[in-house]
Structure formats: C-alpha cells, structure tokens
Design a protein around this motif. Structure first.
Motif, PDB file in Angstrom:
ATOM      1  N   LYS A 112       0.845  -1.137  -0.089  1.00 24.54           N
ATOM      2  CA  LYS A 112       0.058   0.150   0.028  1.00 24.54           C
ATOM      3  C   LYS A 112       0.995   1.340   0.006  1.00 24.54           C
ATOM      4  CE  LYS A 112      -4.320  -1.690   0.029  1.00 24.54           C
ATOM      5  NZ  LYS A 112      -5.089  -1.155  -1.060  1.00 24.54           N
ATOM      6  N   LEU A 139      -5.735  -8.317   6.462  1.00 24.83           N
ATOM      7  CA  LEU A 139      -5.696  -7.173   5.489  1.00 24.83           C
ATOM      8  C   LEU A 139      -6.760  -6.266   5.852  1.00 24.83           C
ATOM      9  CD1 LEU A 139      -5.183  -9.269   2.278  1.00 24.83           C
ATOM     10  CD2 LEU A 139      -3.375  -8.274   3.784  1.00 24.83           C
ATOM     11  N   LYS A 140      -8.044  -6.408   6.354  1.00 23.71           N
ATOM     12  CA  LYS A 140      -8.968  -5.688   6.742  1.00 23.71           C
ATOM     13  C   LYS A 140      -8.755  -4.794   7.880  1.00 23.71           C
ATOM     14  CE  LYS A 140     -12.786  -8.155   4.827  1.00 23.71           C
ATOM     15  NZ  LYS A 140     -14.198  -8.881   4.940  1.00 23.71           N
ATOM     16  N   GLU A 148      -6.082  -2.176   6.853  1.00 21.00           N
ATOM     17  CA  GLU A 148      -6.580  -0.901   6.272  1.00 21.00           C
ATOM     18  C   GLU A 148      -6.993  -0.111   7.282  1.00 21.00           C
ATOM     19  OE1 GLU A 148      -7.028   0.363   3.305  1.00 21.00           O
ATOM     20  OE2 GLU A 148      -6.756  -1.601   1.821  1.00 21.00           O
ATOM     21  N   LYS A 149      -7.709  -0.542   8.313  1.00 22.01           N
ATOM     22  CA  LYS A 149      -8.081   0.290   9.406  1.00 22.01           C
ATOM     23  C   LYS A 149      -6.973   0.851  10.220  1.00 22.01           C
ATOM     24  CE  LYS A 149     -12.124  -2.056  10.317  1.00 22.01           C
ATOM     25  NZ  LYS A 149     -12.873  -3.282  11.341  1.00 22.01           N
ATOM     26  N   LEU A 196      -3.976   1.471   8.534  1.00 23.92           N
ATOM     27  CA  LEU A 196      -3.494   2.541   7.868  1.00 23.92           C
ATOM     28  C   LEU A 196      -4.104   3.822   7.969  1.00 23.92           C
ATOM     29  CD1 LEU A 196      -2.300   0.593   4.455  1.00 23.92           C
ATOM     30  CD2 LEU A 196      -0.921   1.650   6.215  1.00 23.92           C
ATOM     31  N   THR A 197      -5.535   3.920   8.029  1.00 27.09           N
ATOM     32  CA  THR A 197      -6.288   4.918   8.240  1.00 27.09           C
ATOM     33  C   THR A 197      -5.874   5.614   9.458  1.00 27.09           C
ATOM     34  OG1 THR A 197      -8.050   4.040   6.717  1.00 27.09           O
ATOM     35  CG2 THR A 197      -8.644   5.735   8.292  1.00 27.09           C
TER      36      THR A 197
END
Length: 153
Positions: free
Chosen positions: A29, A139-140, A143-144, A146-147
C-alpha cells in the motif's frame, strides 16, 4: 519518517505469520511509515517510547490458559514503571478456541497499554486458531491501521 514499533512474542510462528502478512500489506500500500518488528526478548522497555505508534502482538498458544507467554510476562513486569505518555497503541492477540479464555493475550496487552497511559488507536485484532486462512481478516484490520496511522502523522 514516522515509526511504528511492533513488539511481539510467538511460540509457534503464528504471530510472526500474522505480522508478516501485515507488514507486506503495508509495503504494498506504500505506507510512508518505518515499520520495526522486534521480538519481546530483544526489547528493552524504554524502546517502547522510541516510536510514534506502538503495536503489541502475542498469542496464548502453548502457554497456561489465559496467560501471555512467559517471555512477555517478564517483559511487562520489567516495564511496570513505564509511562507511555498517551502514545497511540494497538494490539493483536492470537488464541485457540480449545481454551476457555480464547485470545486472552488481547486483554492483557490492552490492559498494559491502558495502565501505562497508552492511547488506544483502534480496536484490537483477535485471531482465533490457525492464522493461515485468515489473511483477509488481517488485511481488513491493516486497512483500518493505515487509516488510523494517517491521523497520527
């Protein structure tokens, strides 16, 4: 560059596997964070302060039911006087559904962060049983993460 420090314990390689999936995802990412992964046995308590975000990861596999592995317990006792000074902190806990206290590592690590003035960055990632078919869950959560990291940097 902002730094994410991951301190972990792994008795059977499952925690390492989850962290590899997470680290590879962050690279894919293009995360602008330096990610340092350290085994708890090679970490000094003061090092928890040398980062912008702290991630603690451990299992309860191959240990007494509901407890952290002995090496993490020793580390946390050695860090009893540490003040995280509102450092953003998150947790990954692994466990086995054969135990009554499944994924209890998550609660122990969250309690340590809370009692030492860490600031919860996002809900923990619990992984129950073998992690090898749970990449999507990692992975989900990634994502959180990274946010959440964007809000820190």
């Amino acid at each position: 560059m902002s730094r994410l420090l991951i301190v972990y314990s792994s008795t059977s390689g499952h925690t390492e596997y989850v962290l590899d999936v997470l680290q590879n995802f962050m690279k894919e990412k293009g995360a602008s964070w330096e990610v340092a992964i350290q085994n708890v046995e090679q970490t000094e308590p003061q090092q928890l302060l040398d980062c912008d975000v702290l991630l603690l990861a451990s299992s309860t596999w191959n240990t007494t039911e509901g407890l952290l592995p002995p090496n993490f317990q020793v580390f946390l006792r050695s860090a009893k006087d540490l003040d995280l000074k509102e450092k953003p902190t998150c947790v990954i806990g692994l466990g086995d559904d054969r135990y009554y206290y499944t994924c209890r590592a998550t609660a122990h690590l969250m309690q340590f962060a809370r009692e030492h003035n860490g600031k919860n960055l996002l809900p923990p990632l619990p992984i129950v049983n073998e992690p090898y078919d749970q990449d999507d869950k990692v992975l989900k959560w990634g994502e959180k993460l990274l946010t959440a990291l964007q809000s820190v940097s």
